[in-house]
Design a protein around this motif. Structure first.
Motif, PDB file in Angstrom:
ATOM      1  N   UNK A 163     -47.821  46.663 -40.456  1.00  0.00           N
ATOM      2  CA  UNK A 163     -48.916  45.751 -40.148  1.00  0.00           C
ATOM      3  C   UNK A 163     -50.224  46.227 -40.769  1.00  0.00           C
ATOM      4  N   UNK A 164     -50.494  47.538 -40.687  1.00  0.00           N
ATOM      5  CA  UNK A 164     -51.712  48.072 -41.284  1.00  0.00           C
ATOM      6  C   UNK A 164     -51.713  47.870 -42.800  1.00  0.00           C
ATOM      7  N   UNK A 165     -50.572  48.120 -43.427  1.00  0.00           N
ATOM      8  CA  UNK A 165     -50.491  47.954 -44.880  1.00  0.00           C
ATOM      9  C   UNK A 165     -50.783  46.514 -45.285  1.00  0.00           C
ATOM     10  N   UNK A 166     -50.134  45.583 -44.593  1.00  0.00           N
ATOM     11  CA  UNK A 166     -50.334  44.168 -44.927  1.00  0.00           C
ATOM     12  C   UNK A 166     -51.782  43.753 -44.721  1.00  0.00           C
ATOM     13  N   UNK A 167     -52.404  44.277 -43.671  1.00  0.00           N
ATOM     14  CA  UNK A 167     -53.794  43.923 -43.382  1.00  0.00           C
ATOM     15  C   UNK A 167     -54.748  44.395 -44.465  1.00  0.00           C
ATOM     16  N   UNK A 168     -54.344  45.401 -45.224  1.00  0.00           N
ATOM     17  CA  UNK A 168     -55.206  45.936 -46.284  1.00  0.00           C
ATOM     18  C   UNK A 168     -54.700  45.562 -47.677  1.00  0.00           C
ATOM     19  N   UNK A 169     -53.867  44.550 -47.754  1.00  0.00           N
ATOM     20  CA  UNK A 169     -53.441  44.028 -49.039  1.00  0.00           C
ATOM     21  C   UNK A 169     -52.444  44.879 -49.782  1.00  0.00           C
ATOM     22  N   UNK A 170     -51.681  45.718 -49.056  1.00  0.00           N
ATOM     23  CA  UNK A 170     -50.677  46.563 -49.682  1.00  0.00           C
ATOM     24  C   UNK A 170     -49.291  46.106 -49.259  1.00  0.00           C
ATOM     25  N   UNK A 171     -48.365  46.161 -50.193  1.00  0.00           N
ATOM     26  CA  UNK A 171     -46.986  45.768 -49.916  1.00  0.00           C
ATOM     27  C   UNK A 171     -46.176  46.989 -49.494  1.00  0.00           C
ATOM     28  N   UNK A 172     -45.649  47.024 -48.233  1.00  0.00           N
ATOM     29  CA  UNK A 172     -44.990  48.232 -47.739  1.00  0.00           C
ATOM     30  C   UNK A 172     -43.465  48.216 -47.868  1.00  0.00           C
ATOM     31  N   UNK A 173     -42.907  49.396 -48.132  1.00  0.00           N
ATOM     32  CA  UNK A 173     -41.472  49.646 -48.029  1.00  0.00           C
ATOM     33  C   UNK A 173     -41.285  50.948 -47.263  1.00  0.00           C
ATOM     34  N   UNK A 174     -40.205  51.036 -46.494  1.00  0.00           N
ATOM     35  CA  UNK A 174     -39.980  52.209 -45.650  1.00  0.00           C
ATOM     36  C   UNK A 174     -38.776  52.992 -46.145  1.00  0.00           C
ATOM     37  N   UNK A 175     -38.960  54.307 -46.278  1.00  0.00           N
ATOM     38  CA  UNK A 175     -37.871  55.207 -46.645  1.00  0.00           C
ATOM     39  C   UNK A 175     -37.469  56.020 -45.413  1.00  0.00           C
ATOM     40  N   UNK A 176     -36.178  56.271 -45.284  1.00  0.00           N
ATOM     41  CA  UNK A 176     -35.663  56.997 -44.127  1.00  0.00           C
ATOM     42  C   UNK A 176     -35.294  58.430 -44.510  1.00  0.00           C
ATOM     43  N   UNK A 177     -35.359  59.313 -43.520  1.00  0.00           N
ATOM     44  CA  UNK A 177     -34.992  60.712 -43.771  1.00  0.00           C
ATOM     45  C   UNK A 177     -33.486  60.888 -43.601  1.00  0.00           C
TER      46      UNK A 177
END
Length: 288
Positions: A258-272
């Motif tokens: 949500x924070x990323x989208x609010x600042x115009x960044x496209x997020x992807x999540x990597x897992x450990x």
């Protein structure tokens, strides 16, 4: 701790050390004993295998006894020896730095998977030991990097680690409040900020709570304070298509999206390796 005398052989000292630590309920007793014996005696695993029958001597017995007493009291091995390995590289520690953890290697792996072309400019926010920046510079020989930290002690440690690992000429370090004083553009910004909620810290294991710097742990009431600051500062510093990578706690994936989208960044999540969300990769949009 008792039972190890100057006449005790190296191999017997390791066995006694492991037994004594196990008796104190330390789950990693055998590994800890091996590391502490090698450090206290100034020997390698090969030395132990080939010359394990040699006595530890007066100085060795004294150093080993002191190290074992500290470990039995709950001090982590890394703090006792003052160094730890990350990404296959050696890093000195100081009271102002976290001990580099294997989970953070997920961030390095995620950055390398971006396959950035050509020379690139990297910023490491909250650099601590410098482990993330140094690891990336060793993998990208044409890259240059800047490590930022509030702690002058941490910056001294990071500079020493950059020199120790042969990247000092391509690494600079400066005191700052995250990215507030920086000007871009940068290709890559990385950060492992404090992300533990303030009221959770008291319940952490003693090895973390009592020996890691609180400044590097405490992420505010909900653990997100540092991310809010970083996300407010960094997007203007990224070149189009540039990336911001942050390490997160296991339960912070959705807030960071949500924070990323609010600042115009496209997020992807990597897992450990345990399958937990560990790194959020955020990409600056490219203007059409």
């Amino acid at each position: 701790m008792t039972g190890i005398t100057p006449e005790t052989s190296r191999i017997a000292a390791r066995a006694k050390a492991a037994d004594e630590l196990a008796a104190r309920g330390i789950e990693t007793a055998a590994l800890d004993a091996r590391i502490l014996v090698e450090e206290a005696l100034g020997v390698t695993a090969t030395d132990l295998a080939l010359r394990g029958g040699e006595p530890v001597g007066p100085e060795g017995a004294e150093r080993l006894g002191a190290s074992l007493a500290r470990r039995a009291a709950g001090e982590p091995v890394a703090r006792i020896i003052g160094a730890w390995e990350f990404w296959g590289l050696p890093f000195w520690l100081s009271p102002e730095t976290l001990v580099p953890r294997p989970d953070t290697e997920t961030l390095v792996e995620a950055a390398l998977s971006l396959r950035l072309d050509g020379p690139h400019r990297i910023v490491d926010l909250g650099t601590g030991t410098g482990c993330i920046l140094v690891a990336l510079l060793t993998e990208w020989p044409r890259a240059i990097g800047l490590g930022i930290d509030r702690s002058v002690g941490a910056l001294r440690t990071a500079r020493a680690n950059a020199a120790r690992n042969g990247v000092a000429e391509r690494a600079a370090f400066a005191a700052g409040d995250w990215a507030a004083a920086l000007e871009g553009p940068f290709d890559l910004v990385v950060a492992n900020p404090p992300y533990i909620a303030s009221d959770v810290i008291a319940g952490l294991s003693g090895e973390v709570r009592d020996h890691d710097p609180r400044l590097a742990l405490d992420g505010g009431p909900d653990g997100l304070d540092a991310y809010r600051t970083i996300l407010a500062q960094v997007p203007r510093l990224l070149r189009p298509g540039g990336h911001l990578l942050v390490e997160i706690g296991y339960d912070q994936e959705e807030p960071l999206r949500q924070l990323a989208a609010a600042h115009g960044l496209s997020p992807q999540v990597r897992r450990d390796l345990a399958g937990h969300p560990r790194v959020v990769v955020m990409t600056a949009m490219i203007e059409p």
